[in-house]
Design a protein around this motif. Structure first.
Motif, mmCIF file in Angstrom:
data_model
loop_
_atom_site.group_PDB
_atom_site.id
_atom_site.type_symbol
_atom_site.label_atom_id
_atom_site.label_comp_id
_atom_site.label_asym_id
_atom_site.label_seq_id
_atom_site.Cartn_x
_atom_site.Cartn_y
_atom_site.Cartn_z
ATOM 1 N N ASN A 251 -3.180 -16.932 17.001
ATOM 2 C CA ASN A 251 -4.555 -16.453 17.111
ATOM 3 C C ASN A 251 -4.632 -14.986 16.692
ATOM 4 O OD1 ASN A 251 -5.452 -18.923 18.169
ATOM 5 N ND2 ASN A 251 -4.807 -18.340 20.239
ATOM 6 N N PHE A 252 -5.308 -14.736 15.567
ATOM 7 C CA PHE A 252 -5.508 -13.369 15.089
ATOM 8 C C PHE A 252 -6.718 -13.367 14.167
ATOM 9 C CE2 PHE A 252 -2.950 -15.453 11.892
ATOM 10 C CZ PHE A 252 -3.499 -15.025 10.699
ATOM 11 N N ARG A 253 -7.176 -12.194 13.840
ATOM 12 C CA ARG A 253 -8.248 -12.051 12.857
ATOM 13 C C ARG A 253 -8.024 -10.765 12.087
ATOM 14 N NH1 ARG A 253 -12.232 -8.346 13.976
ATOM 15 N NH2 ARG A 253 -12.163 -7.403 16.070
ATOM 16 N N GLN A 254 -8.499 -10.744 10.868
ATOM 17 C CA GLN A 254 -8.399 -9.520 10.069
ATOM 18 C C GLN A 254 -9.480 -8.560 10.535
ATOM 19 O OE1 GLN A 254 -8.377 -9.991 5.780
ATOM 20 N NE2 GLN A 254 -9.107 -7.884 5.484
ATOM 21 N N SER A 255 -9.050 -7.428 11.007
ATOM 22 C CA SER A 255 -10.007 -6.456 11.566
ATOM 23 C C SER A 255 -10.278 -5.293 10.628
ATOM 24 C CB SER A 255 -9.481 -5.907 12.902
ATOM 25 O OG SER A 255 -8.169 -5.377 12.756
ATOM 26 N N SER A 256 -9.458 -5.142 9.594
ATOM 27 C CA SER A 256 -9.691 -4.061 8.637
ATOM 28 C C SER A 256 -8.939 -4.372 7.356
ATOM 29 C CB SER A 256 -9.238 -2.716 9.197
ATOM 30 O OG SER A 256 -9.505 -1.675 8.292
ATOM 31 N N GLY A 257 -9.506 -3.899 6.220
ATOM 32 C CA GLY A 257 -8.892 -4.150 4.931
ATOM 33 C C GLY A 257 -8.331 -2.882 4.300
ATOM 34 N N PHE A 258 -7.829 -3.061 3.091
ATOM 35 C CA PHE A 258 -7.206 -1.968 2.341
ATOM 36 C C PHE A 258 -8.300 -1.179 1.615
ATOM 37 C CE2 PHE A 258 -5.419 -0.324 -1.613
ATOM 38 C CZ PHE A 258 -4.259 0.302 -1.177
ATOM 39 N N GLY A 259 -8.158 0.138 1.625
ATOM 40 C CA GLY A 259 -9.090 0.991 0.885
ATOM 41 C C GLY A 259 -9.857 1.941 1.795
ATOM 42 N N ASN A 260 -10.846 2.589 1.221
ATOM 43 C CA ASN A 260 -11.645 3.536 1.996
ATOM 44 C C ASN A 260 -12.472 2.812 3.058
ATOM 45 O OD1 ASN A 260 -10.737 5.755 0.473
ATOM 46 N ND2 ASN A 260 -12.347 5.441 -1.069
ATOM 47 N N ARG A 261 -12.601 3.434 4.208
ATOM 48 C CA ARG A 261 -13.357 2.882 5.328
ATOM 49 C C ARG A 261 -13.796 4.026 6.244
ATOM 50 N NH1 ARG A 261 -8.962 0.672 9.822
ATOM 51 N NH2 ARG A 261 -7.885 2.665 10.034
ATOM 52 N N THR A 262 -14.612 3.714 7.213
ATOM 53 C CA THR A 262 -15.004 4.702 8.221
ATOM 54 C C THR A 262 -13.877 4.817 9.235
ATOM 55 O OG1 THR A 262 -17.350 4.178 7.951
ATOM 56 C CG2 THR A 262 -16.695 5.326 9.956
ATOM 57 N N HIS A 351 -2.955 -4.586 17.558
ATOM 58 C CA HIS A 351 -3.107 -5.194 16.245
ATOM 59 C C HIS A 351 -1.852 -4.887 15.418
ATOM 60 C CE1 HIS A 351 -4.197 -1.025 15.244
ATOM 61 N NE2 HIS A 351 -3.952 -1.350 13.953
ATOM 62 N N LEU A 352 -1.718 -5.599 14.306
ATOM 63 C CA LEU A 352 -0.616 -5.361 13.368
ATOM 64 C C LEU A 352 -1.175 -4.650 12.153
ATOM 65 C CD1 LEU A 352 2.238 -5.751 12.102
ATOM 66 C CD2 LEU A 352 1.402 -7.968 11.243
ATOM 67 N N HIS A 353 -0.564 -3.527 11.810
ATOM 68 C CA HIS A 353 -0.889 -2.847 10.562
ATOM 69 C C HIS A 353 0.185 -3.246 9.547
ATOM 70 C CE1 HIS A 353 -2.241 0.420 7.886
ATOM 71 N NE2 HIS A 353 -0.932 0.568 7.615
ATOM 72 N N PHE A 354 -0.262 -3.895 8.434
ATOM 73 C CA PHE A 354 0.666 -4.423 7.436
ATOM 74 C C PHE A 354 0.454 -3.714 6.115
ATOM 75 C CE2 PHE A 354 1.334 -7.707 4.032
ATOM 76 C CZ PHE A 354 2.728 -7.732 4.093
ATOM 77 N N GLU A 355 1.573 -3.210 5.553
ATOM 78 C CA GLU A 355 1.507 -2.530 4.259
ATOM 79 C C GLU A 355 2.539 -3.116 3.298
ATOM 80 O OE1 GLU A 355 2.024 1.660 4.352
ATOM 81 O OE2 GLU A 355 0.345 2.044 5.730
ATOM 82 N N VAL A 356 2.237 -2.984 1.990
ATOM 83 C CA VAL A 356 3.211 -3.244 0.919
ATOM 84 C C VAL A 356 3.269 -1.977 0.085
ATOM 85 C CG1 VAL A 356 3.788 -4.612 -1.108
ATOM 86 C CG2 VAL A 356 2.741 -5.723 0.875
ATOM 87 N N ARG A 357 4.510 -1.483 -0.114
ATOM 88 C CA ARG A 357 4.667 -0.225 -0.819
ATOM 89 C C ARG A 357 5.703 -0.365 -1.938
ATOM 90 N NH1 ARG A 357 2.329 3.655 2.590
ATOM 91 N NH2 ARG A 357 3.173 5.358 1.320
ATOM 92 N N LYS A 358 5.475 0.418 -3.010
ATOM 93 C CA LYS A 358 6.434 0.494 -4.098
ATOM 94 C C LYS A 358 6.504 1.936 -4.565
ATOM 95 C CE LYS A 358 7.864 -1.612 -8.471
ATOM 96 N NZ LYS A 358 7.578 -2.632 -9.486
ATOM 97 N N ASP A 359 7.718 2.440 -4.652
ATOM 98 C CA ASP A 359 7.921 3.853 -4.990
ATOM 99 C C ASP A 359 7.127 4.743 -4.037
ATOM 100 O OD1 ASP A 359 9.514 3.026 -7.133
ATOM 101 O OD2 ASP A 359 7.798 2.944 -8.497
ATOM 102 N N ASP A 360 7.102 4.328 -2.762
ATOM 103 C CA ASP A 360 6.427 5.049 -1.675
ATOM 104 C C ASP A 360 4.921 5.180 -1.901
ATOM 105 O OD1 ASP A 360 6.610 6.139 0.849
ATOM 106 O OD2 ASP A 360 6.765 8.195 0.110
ATOM 107 N N VAL A 361 4.367 4.245 -2.667
ATOM 108 C CA VAL A 361 2.915 4.200 -2.887
ATOM 109 C C VAL A 361 2.402 2.890 -2.317
ATOM 110 C CG1 VAL A 361 1.073 4.163 -4.600
ATOM 111 C CG2 VAL A 361 3.076 5.639 -4.934
#
Length: 380
Positions: A251-262, A351-361
């Motif tokens: 049981n989970f839901r996406q609470s925020s996406g990638f990119g600019n936000r408030t 919540h879980l914050h999930f990232e994918v990074r390449k060359d530290d970007v």
């Protein structure tokens, strides 16, 4: 005094006593009649010949019979020759059918190996016929007709076509899936290395050509199918090593996406470098792909963090954790539990914050997860 016979008295002396026909005479007459009938029938059937004999033409009659016998002998010899020729053709056909059946059995064994290999990779091949279904050749050797031989040849040809179709089906499916995987991963900047060059190695001493020693096309076809399966396995392994799988379940839901936000703390526009999945504290966090755990600890703003290094220089990051289930240097697979959901660091709730990074970007992880869904659907 003599009495009448009707009154039981003695018979009159003037009446003679009758005697029956003697048996020898009767049988003699019967034999004579039978011989006469036989001679009459023979004369009727062979009247011309008998007439010629009676006309002292015995030499001509004998010569005529000898001519007829000679003609009959020629005809018999001709029929024997035709029979031998037909028998030779039948034997040749049976020999060819036996060779075709041996090829069919060999082809079936090769296809069976390919089907098993394809099944291990999740490819369902076309229905494969059983080699035992081919008509036996040996019993047909006693047959006198060609209809059975033609039916057998047709059945063997059909089965060879079916096994060839099975090989073609496997190769086409493997090739198509490989192409789709490469396309999806290339869109994410992931280079898929396929063992093309490794399959081209050939060699051997230079020898003179030998008549009738050409390589079997069936072996070449089987090798081509196996090459397609090897390429597909390499592409499939690339899927496992890429961080494209959902890092959480239940049981989970996406609470925020990638990119600019408030920003939830400042109320101003700010960049969010990953995706947030709201879930209860303690929910298992899963590795998004196979790799090696390269970091377990605390990072500013992230709280407790686990990082997994994957192929192609990609790193998946998992933040705001409440606990760790892995350690640095540990090799993990897709779906391996590595941590638990929490609310450590700069967080408003579990919540879980999930990232994918390449060359530290940071890269948008949504593209990876959507590609993972499409590939999962492709692979069933």
């Amino acid at each position: 005094m003599r009495y009448s016979a009707s009154f039981g008295g003695p018979a009159p002396a003037s009446v003679p006593v009758r005697q029956g026909i003697r048996p020898a005479l009767f049988y003699g007459m019967f034999a004579a009649l039978l011989c006469a009938n036989a001679l009459t029938a023979t004369a009727f059937l062979f009247s011309n010949d008998i007439a010629k004999l009676w006309n002292r033409q015995n030499d001509q009659v004998v010569a005529a019979y000898e001519d007829r016998i000679a003609q009959l002998r020629v005809e018999v010899d001709r029929l024997h020759s035709r029979s031998y020729a037909q028998a030779g053709d039948i034997n040749l056909q049976l020999q060819e059918l036996s060779q075709q059946q041996e090829v069919l059995i060999e082809q079936h064994q090769l296809v069976k190996v390919l089907v098993d290999k394809a099944g291990q990779l999740g490819i369902d091949s076309a229905a494969l016929p059983s080699a035992s279904g081919a008509p036996a050749i040996a019993p047909l050797a006693m047959s006198s007709g060609n209809a059975e031989i033609d039916a057998t040849a047709s059945a063997i040809t059909q089965m060879m076509g079916e096994t060839q179709f099975a090989m073609t089906s496997i190769a086409e499916t493997a090739t198509e899936r490989t192409r789709n995987i490469v396309t999806e991963l290339s869109g994410l900047g992931i280079r898929v290395t396929l063992p093309e060059d490794d399959l081209d190695g050939v060699g051997g001493p230079l020898l003179a050509a030998v008549d009738g020693a050409e390589a079997s096309p069936m072996i070449d076809d089987a090798n081509a199918v196996m090459a397609a399966l090897v390429r597909y396995k390499a592409a499939r392994d690339s899927i496992d090593t890429a961080p494209i799988h959902m890092p959480i379940s239940g049981n989970f839901r996406q609470s925020s996406g990638f990119g600019n936000r408030t920003d939830p703390f400042t109320g101003r526009r700010a960049f969010h470098s990953g995706m947030d999945f709201a879930a209860t504290t303690g929910t298992s966090v899963l590795s998004a792909g196979a790799g090696v755990v390269s970091f377990v600890g605390v990072k500013s703003g992230y709280g407790n963090v686990v990082e997994v290094t994957h192929a192609n220089g990609l790193i998946s990051r998992y933040g705001h954790l409440s606990g760790f289930l892995s350690e640095v240097g540990q090799r993990v697979n897709t779906g391996t539990p590595i941590a638990r959901v929490g609310s450590t660091g700069r967080s408003t709730g579990p919540h879980l914050h999930f990232e994918v990074r390449k060359d530290d970007v940071a890269i948008n992880p949504k593209n990876f997860l959507e590609a993972g869904k499409r590939l999962t659907g492709l692979l069933g």
